[in-house]
Design a protein around this motif. Sequence first.
Motif: not given
Length: 567
Positions: A389-417
């Motif tokens: 029942g706990v949550d973990g957080m992926v910070h914007l800086s830890d989404l993609d090595w090369n792309r900015p986090g603001e851009q990389a986060i667009q690849d995800y939506k609520k409910g994705d595994i």
Amino acid sequence: MTEFKENFAELLEEVFGTANSLEGSVIEGRVVSIENDFAVIDVGLKAEGRVALKEFAPPGQKAELKPGDIVEVYLERMENAMGEAVISREKARREEAWTILERAFEKGQRVEGVIFGRVKGGFTVDLSGAVAFLPGSQVDVRPVRDITPLMGVPQPFQILKMDRRRGNIVVSRRAVLEETRAEARSELVANLKEGQILEGVVKNITDYGAFVDLGGVDGLLHVTDIAWRRVNHPSEALTIGQTVKVQVIRVNPETQRISLGMKQLLADPWDGVSVKYPVGVKFLGRVTNITDYGAFVELEPGVEGLVHVSEMSWTKKNVHPGKIVSTSQEVEVMVLEVDANKRRISLGLKQCLENPWSAFAGQHPQGTEIEGEVKNITEFGLFIGLDGGVDGMVHLSDLDWNRPGEQAIQDYKKGDIVRAQVLDVDVEKERISLGIKQLGRDPLANNNEVRKGSVVTGTVVEVNEGGVEVEVGDDGLRGFIRRADLARDRQDQRPERFAVGDKIDAKITNVDRATRKLQLSIKAREIEEEKEAVAQYGSSDSGASLGDILGAAMSRARAKAEGGDEE
């Protein structure tokens, strides 16, 4: 003869004139006889009068009258159609009573009367012959449901107002009771002392307490002073008419208010509470009350502790306590803090359950790969639901090595595994840091080709006035060539010479690992190649031109490259 007539006329005028003057006044008479329900009375006139016997007795009682008794009656007329004097005992009593009542009213004295009938809005009172009106609100200090026991009983009244001309009298029984009560109260209050133990009768119950009659004076027993345990309403512990033993807590001589207590006569359960309930020990308790900020748990009668909403669940945040526990539920709690002076105990509910953050840290050490559902997307990263029942957080800086986090986060939506790697678990702060980019290879890590001083080949992806942006290698690394670094010769430092898609060889002048950006320079590459060519193929006295040297160097380099390709 004439003289006789004049004397007779004077005598007649004297007799009848005196008699006429008696009309409308109270005179004495003698009872001649009793006939049926009437008394025949001689009032000393030429005719006798008849008065009903009931006028000689109080309401509901029998008249005790016999021949020869002297009585006072009211003379209305000398003679009626039957030749009898019109007299009234009741009116005589009324006239006499009015005189007495007026004197009492002027002096503010009480008068005695008897309630004998009901009328609209109140009752009728006989004040020794005069009939007065007693309003319903003036019967008692409190509303009286049944007035029957008060009827026919002589008792004192206070005259509020009277009008003899209209025959109106208004009296109050309540004023007498309040005055008597005030006198008794003052005397009783003067004799009361704080700490005194008395017996009383519960007279009234309200939401905030009960009024106890101490024998002429009432004291307030507040709901918090009924028992050491929590009492939500006084009716839970008391009933009207119950005899209780109370202790005087406070007496205010000015307002004559008396505060009473029952729990003060019992042992205080908070004595030695620190020893009975040490910090860190678990106990069973019962939920007695639920509020917006937590739940009260009774450890024993009279001893309650508060489980603050923040101490109710490890994972359920901003939830009303009523959704976690219910009233009367038995729960296990841990003592967190005890303040005997303030009579406060802080309890914890979640401390009796396994800490899911500690459990997660034990099962998923740093570097472990996990899988979870995207619960929420915020401006600073993704929240992923994990085991326990706990949550973990992926910070914007830890989404993609090369792309900015603001851009990389667009690849995800609520409910994705998604899959991620555990970077850190802070049990105290209840934080789990995750990374998605860590599942892949870092293009900058252990890459000998991408280091300061290396010459790399890149593809132009953007051209602007300030320079040219280049993509290097297959990992999507980005580099930027400033305008001044586009060529050695100033006339060639024009970005418009390049187009998107062009291949460019440039030297890495700087690697910014924080922004993951490369600083490139064509100018530096050309200068370096020039130095190498001069060093290998020319000398100061050979007489060869720079163009000859560079041409020869480039021919050799091309031939070497072609030979390598053939091999």
